[in-house]
Design a protein around this motif. Structure first.
Motif, mmCIF file in Angstrom:
data_model
loop_
_atom_site.group_PDB
_atom_site.id
_atom_site.type_symbol
_atom_site.label_atom_id
_atom_site.label_comp_id
_atom_site.label_asym_id
_atom_site.label_seq_id
_atom_site.Cartn_x
_atom_site.Cartn_y
_atom_site.Cartn_z
ATOM 1 N N GLN A 130 0.559 -1.052 0.039
ATOM 2 C CA GLN A 130 -0.030 0.033 -0.033
ATOM 3 C C GLN A 130 0.653 1.241 -0.172
ATOM 4 O O GLN A 130 0.613 2.263 -0.572
ATOM 5 N N LEU A 131 2.005 1.124 0.651
ATOM 6 C CA LEU A 131 2.838 2.542 0.824
ATOM 7 C C LEU A 131 3.367 2.790 -0.581
ATOM 8 O O LEU A 131 3.972 4.007 -0.760
ATOM 9 N N GLN A 132 3.629 1.880 -1.427
ATOM 10 C CA GLN A 132 4.158 1.980 -2.606
ATOM 11 C C GLN A 132 3.623 3.039 -3.388
ATOM 12 O O GLN A 132 3.852 3.641 -4.237
ATOM 13 N N HIS A 133 2.261 2.921 -3.255
ATOM 14 C CA HIS A 133 1.388 3.825 -4.194
ATOM 15 C C HIS A 133 0.560 5.032 -3.542
ATOM 16 O O HIS A 133 -0.131 5.555 -4.302
ATOM 17 N N THR A 134 0.894 5.087 -2.391
ATOM 18 C CA THR A 134 0.052 6.192 -1.476
ATOM 19 C C THR A 134 0.983 7.604 -1.637
ATOM 20 O O THR A 134 2.101 7.530 -1.652
ATOM 21 N N GLN A 135 0.337 8.890 -1.716
ATOM 22 C CA GLN A 135 1.303 10.079 -1.347
ATOM 23 C C GLN A 135 1.186 10.315 0.076
ATOM 24 O O GLN A 135 1.757 11.540 0.506
ATOM 25 N N LEU A 136 0.593 9.403 1.007
ATOM 26 C CA LEU A 136 0.649 9.946 2.231
ATOM 27 C C LEU A 136 2.038 9.620 2.845
ATOM 28 O O LEU A 136 2.797 8.741 2.291
ATOM 29 N N SER A 137 2.131 10.214 4.137
ATOM 30 C CA SER A 137 3.492 10.239 4.598
ATOM 31 C C SER A 137 3.407 9.470 6.186
ATOM 32 O O SER A 137 2.506 9.796 6.655
ATOM 33 N N ILE A 138 4.268 8.932 6.437
ATOM 34 C CA ILE A 138 4.467 8.131 7.832
ATOM 35 C C ILE A 138 4.918 9.503 8.918
ATOM 36 O O ILE A 138 5.863 10.191 8.576
ATOM 37 N N ILE A 139 3.994 9.791 9.877
ATOM 38 C CA ILE A 139 4.212 10.782 10.836
ATOM 39 C C ILE A 139 4.755 10.220 12.209
ATOM 40 O O ILE A 139 4.946 10.966 13.148
ATOM 41 N N GLY A 140 4.541 8.741 12.326
ATOM 42 C CA GLY A 140 4.683 8.236 13.601
ATOM 43 C C GLY A 140 4.923 6.944 13.672
ATOM 44 O O GLY A 140 4.465 6.213 12.362
ATOM 45 N N GLU A 141 5.160 6.364 14.743
ATOM 46 C CA GLU A 141 5.474 4.871 14.914
ATOM 47 C C GLU A 141 5.165 4.554 16.430
ATOM 48 O O GLU A 141 5.152 5.495 17.190
ATOM 49 N N LEU A 142 4.797 3.377 16.542
ATOM 50 C CA LEU A 142 4.740 2.865 17.957
ATOM 51 C C LEU A 142 4.781 1.281 18.070
ATOM 52 O O LEU A 142 4.181 0.592 17.064
ATOM 53 N N THR A 143 5.429 0.811 19.141
ATOM 54 C CA THR A 143 5.226 -0.635 19.089
ATOM 55 C C THR A 143 4.298 -1.062 20.421
ATOM 56 O O THR A 143 4.046 -0.320 21.346
ATOM 57 N N HIS A 144 3.594 -1.964 20.104
ATOM 58 C CA HIS A 144 2.647 -2.534 20.988
ATOM 59 C C HIS A 144 2.397 -4.238 21.238
ATOM 60 O O HIS A 144 2.881 -4.885 20.477
ATOM 61 N N PRO A 145 2.566 -4.404 22.855
ATOM 62 C CA PRO A 145 2.787 -5.885 22.992
ATOM 63 C C PRO A 145 1.481 -6.588 22.527
ATOM 64 O O PRO A 145 0.345 -5.884 22.734
ATOM 65 N N ILE A 146 1.715 -7.641 21.876
ATOM 66 C CA ILE A 146 0.275 -8.531 21.235
ATOM 67 C C ILE A 146 0.677 -9.792 22.059
ATOM 68 O O ILE A 146 1.265 -10.604 22.087
ATOM 69 N N ARG A 147 -0.515 -9.748 22.975
ATOM 70 C CA ARG A 147 -0.686 -10.899 23.979
ATOM 71 C C ARG A 147 -2.023 -11.466 23.654
ATOM 72 O O ARG A 147 -3.309 -11.245 24.035
ATOM 73 N N HIS A 148 -1.836 -12.869 22.722
ATOM 74 C CA HIS A 148 -2.914 -13.368 22.315
ATOM 75 C C HIS A 148 -3.261 -14.416 23.349
ATOM 76 O O HIS A 148 -2.463 -15.060 24.039
ATOM 77 N N THR A 149 -4.836 -14.257 23.438
ATOM 78 C CA THR A 149 -5.383 -15.061 24.788
ATOM 79 C C THR A 149 -6.656 -15.532 23.997
ATOM 80 O O THR A 149 -7.261 -15.329 22.950
ATOM 81 N N LEU A 150 -7.067 -16.901 24.601
ATOM 82 C CA LEU A 150 -8.224 -17.676 24.089
ATOM 83 C C LEU A 150 -9.534 -16.772 24.645
ATOM 84 O O LEU A 150 -9.485 -17.056 26.071
ATOM 85 N N LEU A 151 -10.314 -16.689 23.926
ATOM 86 C CA LEU A 151 -11.358 -15.924 24.705
ATOM 87 C C LEU A 151 -12.850 -16.608 24.190
ATOM 88 O O LEU A 151 -13.071 -16.957 23.094
ATOM 89 N N VAL A 152 -13.706 -16.679 25.276
ATOM 90 C CA VAL A 152 -15.187 -17.489 24.974
ATOM 91 C C VAL A 152 -16.066 -16.628 25.776
ATOM 92 O O VAL A 152 -15.774 -15.569 26.594
ATOM 93 N N ALA A 153 -17.239 -16.954 25.154
ATOM 94 C CA ALA A 153 -18.384 -16.251 25.469
ATOM 95 C C ALA A 153 -19.008 -16.775 26.836
ATOM 96 O O ALA A 153 -19.571 -16.134 27.695
ATOM 97 N N LYS A 154 -18.761 -18.144 27.199
ATOM 98 C CA LYS A 154 -19.496 -18.671 28.336
ATOM 99 C C LYS A 154 -18.239 -19.542 28.998
ATOM 100 O O LYS A 154 -17.322 -19.795 28.653
ATOM 101 N N ASP A 155 -18.421 -19.735 30.218
ATOM 102 C CA ASP A 155 -17.502 -20.378 31.131
ATOM 103 C C ASP A 155 -17.479 -21.986 30.686
ATOM 104 O O ASP A 155 -18.476 -22.610 30.488
#
Ligand SMILES: O=C(O)C(=O)C[C@]1(C(=O)O)C=C[C@@H](O)C=C1
Length: 393
Positions: free
Chosen positions: A172-197
């Motif tokens: 996507q970045l190859q074709h856009t005129q938009l500019s990168i103005i910031g960055e951030l790293t975020h921890p990704i903590r994958h969890t198994l999620l359910v609706a019921k016990d």
């Protein structure tokens, strides 16, 4: 412990915790005052010497009070990181007068609760103005929204420590005129999620984004007889599970995101690697000016001429200008088989001599170079204190 005694101690703990928060807020105010002085006198935000002295003193004091060095160090890394990021955001705002918006319309992948949503919240919490979340179904929709002024910013995941680069975003970045103005790293903590016990052994259907499945492949291999269903975002996976309300259906997402959908976490740390982080970029229609007191990164895209050693030659330009490259990625050029676009992240500011010289040199030896953006670096490496230093009296 009798109930009233427990309640009394808890009451004291609650009061202490509130006091801690009040003190942290007061500390933040003082560091903002420090930032004002740094702006006036052009002093760099980061002062690693000062951080070292502070940590050595705090570790010693902590030990006297019965708190171990590791605990004190961890705590103050978080506090100092917050201080540095806040100061950087203040300086960046001053360097771009008039750029602060009363309302930041931010496009991101998915909906409430997706990792991109959590990253968006985190990034804009340090910036002035209200946040209006614009959830999207694809990266091209996100880019389109910003290009057509339906959003002011986009937050896009660009790489993950387990699954690597997100190629679709690079394309996507190859074709856009938009500019990168910031960055951030975020921890990704994958969890198994359910609706019921329920329990893991009952799960028969699992919803997640394809990237998530890649990052949790070891866990999936252990699961055995479960139908894996890919879905366009983590938030869609969580929504699906909350709608179905079954005890044999689960989603993989963050615990924080899941709680927005009333889901329960039944197993955490599902990623193959314990340290699982994503790096996000923030893009906008206009580039930003990064003050020289703030560590900056510059991202560029280039294509080299077709001759042996062309890429090496380009990389030598960075070395000759003492520029540290933090990432190199290549992507095919559609319609030109076997030709590649190279994406380079480097430390440095486009307003500064070394990066300018390197760009001039690259323009002379490559077919095409474009700066995708220069932005404050938000990778704050924690200051280390030698154990001997901390323990000596
Ligand atoms: O003392 C400073 O110069 C600050 O900016 C404050 C502070 C801190 O939070 O303690 C933050 C960043 C610097 O690297 C050192 C210390």
């Amino acid at each position: 412990m009798p109930d009233d005694a427990l309640a009394q101690v808890r009451d004291q703990i609650t009061k202490l915790d509130s006091e801690l928060l009040r003190l942290l807020a007061e500390r933040r105010k003082l560091t903002n005052e420090v930032a004002e002085t740094k702006i006036r006198h052009h002093i760099p935000v980061r002062d690693v010497k000062r951080e070292e002295q502070l940590l050595v003193k705090l570790i010693k004091e902590g030990q006297k009070a019965g708190l171990d060095a590791h605990y004190v160090t961890q705590l103050f890394h978080v506090i100092i990181e917050d201080s540095v990021l806040n100061q950087q955001a203040m300086l960046a705002e001053r360097a771009n007068p008039g750029s602060a918006l009363p309302l930041n319309r931010v496009a991101f992948l998915g909906d409430k609760g997706s990792y991109s949503y959590l990253a968006t919240q985190k990034y804009f919490s340090r910036r002035p103005g209200e946040l209006l979340e614009v959830g999207c179904q694809s990266f091209s929709e996100i880019i389109h929204k910003v290009e057509h002024t339906e959003a002011d910013y986009a937050v896009l995941p660009i790489e993950n420590t387990t699954s690597g680069s997100i190629n679709e975003v690079y394309d996507q970045l190859q074709h856009t005129q938009l500019s990168i103005i910031g960055e951030l790293t975020h921890p990704i903590r994958h969890t198994l999620l359910v609706a019921k016990d329920t329990s893991i052994s009952k799960i028969r259907t699992l919803y997640a984004h394809p990237q998530v499945f890649t990052q949790c492949s070891h866990f999936l291999a252990e699961l055995g007889n479960v139908e894996v269903k890919t879905i366009d975002s983590t938030s869609s996976a969580m929504l699906k599970v909350s709608e179905l309300q079954r005890d044999d259906v689960a989603a993989i997402g963050s615990e924080a995101g899941g709680s927005l959908y009333g889901l329960l976490a039944i197993k955490s740390n599902l990623a193959n690697q314990k340290e699982n982080h994503s790096r996000f970029i923030v893009v906008a229609r206009d580039p930003v000016v990064v003050p020289l007191q703030v560590p900056a990164k510059t991202t560029l895209v280039m294509s080299t001429v077709q001759k042996p050693g062309a890429l090496v030659e380009a990389l030598m330009v960075l070395r000759d200008n003492r520029i540290n490259m933090t990432k190199l990625e290549s992507r095919p050029i559609p319609g030109n088989p076997w030709e590649e676009m190279f994406y380079i992240d480097m430390e440095g500011n486009v307003q500064d001599g070394p990066v300018q010289k390197a760009l001039d040199a690259l323009r002379a030896i490559t077919r095409y170079v474009k700066v995708l953006g220069c932005y404050p670096s938000e990778e704050i490496s924690p200051t280390k204190v030698a154990a001997a230093n901390a323990l000596s009296e």
